[in-house]
Scaffold this motif. Sequence first.
Motif, PDB file in Angstrom:
ATOM      1  N   VAL A  99       0.569  -0.938   0.232  1.00 39.98           N
ATOM      2  CA  VAL A  99      -0.746   0.224  -0.038  1.00 39.98           C
ATOM      3  C   VAL A  99       1.095   1.138   0.312  1.00 39.98           C
ATOM      4  O   VAL A  99       1.898   1.245   0.458  1.00 39.98           O
ATOM      5  CB  VAL A  99      -1.009   0.147   1.465  1.00 39.98           C
ATOM      6  CG1 VAL A  99      -1.761   1.279   1.286  1.00 39.98           C
ATOM      7  CG2 VAL A  99      -2.225  -0.987   0.667  1.00 39.98           C
ATOM      8  N   SER A 100       0.512   2.771  -0.858  1.00 42.69           N
ATOM      9  CA  SER A 100       1.441   3.246  -0.680  1.00 42.69           C
ATOM     10  C   SER A 100       0.836   4.223   0.588  1.00 42.69           C
ATOM     11  O   SER A 100       2.145   4.711   0.670  1.00 42.69           O
ATOM     12  CB  SER A 100       0.986   4.353  -1.925  1.00 42.69           C
ATOM     13  OG  SER A 100      -0.957   4.991  -1.390  1.00 42.69           O
ATOM     14  N   ARG A 101       0.450   4.269   1.649  1.00 38.56           N
ATOM     15  CA  ARG A 101       0.398   5.011   2.355  1.00 38.56           C
ATOM     16  C   ARG A 101       0.783   4.002   4.041  1.00 38.56           C
ATOM     17  O   ARG A 101       0.227   2.900   4.257  1.00 38.56           O
ATOM     18  CB  ARG A 101      -0.820   5.344   2.472  1.00 38.56           C
ATOM     19  CG  ARG A 101      -1.341   6.563   1.657  1.00 38.56           C
ATOM     20  CD  ARG A 101      -2.852   7.241   1.632  1.00 38.56           C
ATOM     21  NE  ARG A 101      -2.882   7.596   3.075  1.00 38.56           N
ATOM     22  CZ  ARG A 101      -4.596   7.397   3.507  1.00 38.56           C
ATOM     23  NH1 ARG A 101      -5.114   7.074   2.428  1.00 38.56           N
ATOM     24  NH2 ARG A 101      -4.930   7.457   4.611  1.00 38.56           N
ATOM     25  N   SER A 102       1.855   4.711   5.005  1.00 36.41           N
ATOM     26  CA  SER A 102       1.731   3.574   5.965  1.00 36.41           C
ATOM     27  C   SER A 102       0.306   3.593   6.529  1.00 36.41           C
ATOM     28  O   SER A 102      -0.534   4.611   6.759  1.00 36.41           O
ATOM     29  CB  SER A 102       2.403   4.409   6.545  1.00 36.41           C
ATOM     30  OG  SER A 102       3.127   5.379   6.748  1.00 36.41           O
ATOM     31  N   TYR A 103       0.570   2.122   7.856  1.00 35.14           N
ATOM     32  CA  TYR A 103      -0.881   2.270   8.032  1.00 35.14           C
ATOM     33  C   TYR A 103      -2.533   1.921   8.052  1.00 35.14           C
ATOM     34  O   TYR A 103      -2.931   2.789   8.516  1.00 35.14           O
ATOM     35  CB  TYR A 103      -0.553   3.114   9.917  1.00 35.14           C
ATOM     36  CG  TYR A 103       1.032   3.201  10.700  1.00 35.14           C
ATOM     37  CD1 TYR A 103       2.167   3.880  10.331  1.00 35.14           C
ATOM     38  CD2 TYR A 103       1.204   1.940  11.024  1.00 35.14           C
ATOM     39  CE1 TYR A 103       3.047   3.832  10.862  1.00 35.14           C
ATOM     40  CE2 TYR A 103       2.692   1.600  11.713  1.00 35.14           C
ATOM     41  CZ  TYR A 103       4.054   2.568  11.815  1.00 35.14           C
ATOM     42  OH  TYR A 103       4.518   2.768  12.414  1.00 35.14           O
ATOM     43  N   TYR A 104      -2.214   1.824   6.792  1.00 30.66           N
ATOM     44  CA  TYR A 104      -3.580   1.978   6.594  1.00 30.66           C
ATOM     45  C   TYR A 104      -3.957   1.261   5.526  1.00 30.66           C
ATOM     46  O   TYR A 104      -2.766   0.359   4.080  1.00 30.66           O
ATOM     47  CB  TYR A 104      -3.441   3.666   4.833  1.00 30.66           C
ATOM     48  CG  TYR A 104      -4.205   3.606   4.120  1.00 30.66           C
ATOM     49  CD1 TYR A 104      -4.332   2.953   2.877  1.00 30.66           C
ATOM     50  CD2 TYR A 104      -5.982   4.066   4.375  1.00 30.66           C
ATOM     51  CE1 TYR A 104      -5.134   3.904   2.051  1.00 30.66           C
ATOM     52  CE2 TYR A 104      -6.941   4.581   3.950  1.00 30.66           C
ATOM     53  CZ  TYR A 104      -6.428   4.166   2.612  1.00 30.66           C
ATOM     54  OH  TYR A 104      -7.278   4.208   1.430  1.00 30.66           O
ATOM     55  N   TYR A 105      -4.952   0.238   5.583  1.00 36.22           N
ATOM     56  CA  TYR A 105      -5.412  -0.461   4.820  1.00 36.22           C
ATOM     57  C   TYR A 105      -6.717  -0.351   3.756  1.00 36.22           C
ATOM     58  O   TYR A 105      -7.477   0.788   3.528  1.00 36.22           O
ATOM     59  CB  TYR A 105      -6.488  -1.901   6.380  1.00 36.22           C
ATOM     60  CG  TYR A 105      -6.643  -2.436   5.104  1.00 36.22           C
ATOM     61  CD1 TYR A 105      -8.662  -2.270   5.130  1.00 36.22           C
ATOM     62  CD2 TYR A 105      -6.443  -3.485   4.226  1.00 36.22           C
ATOM     63  CE1 TYR A 105      -9.153  -3.019   4.074  1.00 36.22           C
ATOM     64  CE2 TYR A 105      -7.583  -4.261   4.017  1.00 36.22           C
ATOM     65  CZ  TYR A 105      -9.236  -4.703   3.106  1.00 36.22           C
ATOM     66  OH  TYR A 105      -9.290  -5.214   2.449  1.00 36.22           O
ATOM     67  N   THR A 106      -6.401  -1.120   2.637  1.00 36.84           N
ATOM     68  CA  THR A 106      -7.975  -0.436   1.463  1.00 36.84           C
ATOM     69  C   THR A 106      -7.503  -2.247   0.008  1.00 36.84           C
ATOM     70  O   THR A 106      -6.383  -2.806   0.591  1.00 36.84           O
ATOM     71  CB  THR A 106      -7.230   0.690   0.557  1.00 36.84           C
ATOM     72  OG1 THR A 106      -7.995   0.415  -0.615  1.00 36.84           O
ATOM     73  CG2 THR A 106      -5.559   0.173  -0.028  1.00 36.84           C
ATOM     74  N   ALA A 107      -8.253  -2.137  -0.489  1.00 36.58           N
ATOM     75  CA  ALA A 107      -8.474  -3.600  -0.997  1.00 36.58           C
ATOM     76  C   ALA A 107      -8.113  -2.519  -2.080  1.00 36.58           C
ATOM     77  O   ALA A 107      -8.232  -3.775  -4.032  1.00 36.58           O
ATOM     78  CB  ALA A 107      -9.112  -4.113  -0.318  1.00 36.58           C
ATOM     79  N   LYS A 108      -7.939  -1.558  -2.495  1.00 41.21           N
ATOM     80  CA  LYS A 108      -8.050  -0.858  -3.789  1.00 41.21           C
ATOM     81  C   LYS A 108      -6.915  -1.438  -4.463  1.00 41.21           C
ATOM     82  O   LYS A 108      -6.043  -0.700  -3.961  1.00 41.21           O
ATOM     83  CB  LYS A 108      -8.088   0.237  -3.960  1.00 41.21           C
ATOM     84  CG  LYS A 108     -10.263   0.155  -3.590  1.00 41.21           C
ATOM     85  CD  LYS A 108     -10.585   2.299  -3.210  1.00 41.21           C
ATOM     86  CE  LYS A 108     -11.915   2.449  -2.945  1.00 41.21           C
ATOM     87  NZ  LYS A 108     -12.202   3.693  -2.370  1.00 41.21           N
ATOM     88  N   LYS A 109      -6.754  -1.844  -5.419  1.00 47.27           N
ATOM     89  CA  LYS A 109      -5.299  -1.508  -6.610  1.00 47.27           C
ATOM     90  C   LYS A 109      -4.349  -0.325  -6.899  1.00 47.27           C
ATOM     91  O   LYS A 109      -3.195  -0.491  -7.017  1.00 47.27           O
ATOM     92  CB  LYS A 109      -4.914  -2.450  -7.793  1.00 47.27           C
ATOM     93  CG  LYS A 109      -6.109  -2.748  -8.290  1.00 47.27           C
ATOM     94  CD  LYS A 109      -6.379  -3.115  -9.907  1.00 47.27           C
ATOM     95  CE  LYS A 109      -6.903  -2.625 -10.752  1.00 47.27           C
ATOM     96  NZ  LYS A 109      -8.287  -2.628 -10.978  1.00 47.27           N
TER      97      LYS A 109
END
Length: 125
Positions: A99-109
């Motif tokens: 992921v591009s941001r630390s401490y951040y969850y996403t399922a968006k590619k």
Amino acid sequence: QVQLVESGGGLVQAGGSLRLSCAASGLTFSVYVLGWFRQAPGKEREFVAAINWIGSRTYYADSVKGRFTISRDNAKKTMWLQMNSLEPEDTAVYYCARVSRSYYYTAKKDEYDAWGQGTQVTVSS
């Protein structure tokens, strides 16, 4: 140089298992969510699973829940995807990503900024 390298793909019969590995170098590893995506021929790349920065939370697509297990070892800068009860529909190129941001969850590619080259998984019926 940022690098993610997948390995462990191959040809397996339906019902079989494979374990994919993703080794990282040249990038900060332990503060980022990591994910697995897959892309079948003629289809868009889709989310498979993700794991948070310390490995305490995992996320799965409905299609793989209960069959796949994601894990990581920050000291080894490695992530794995254990795939059991494989089905022909699981056939795809599998990619690991950060992921591009630390401490951040996403399922968006689109929000993942570092990708491996992919490893082919083929499940025969």
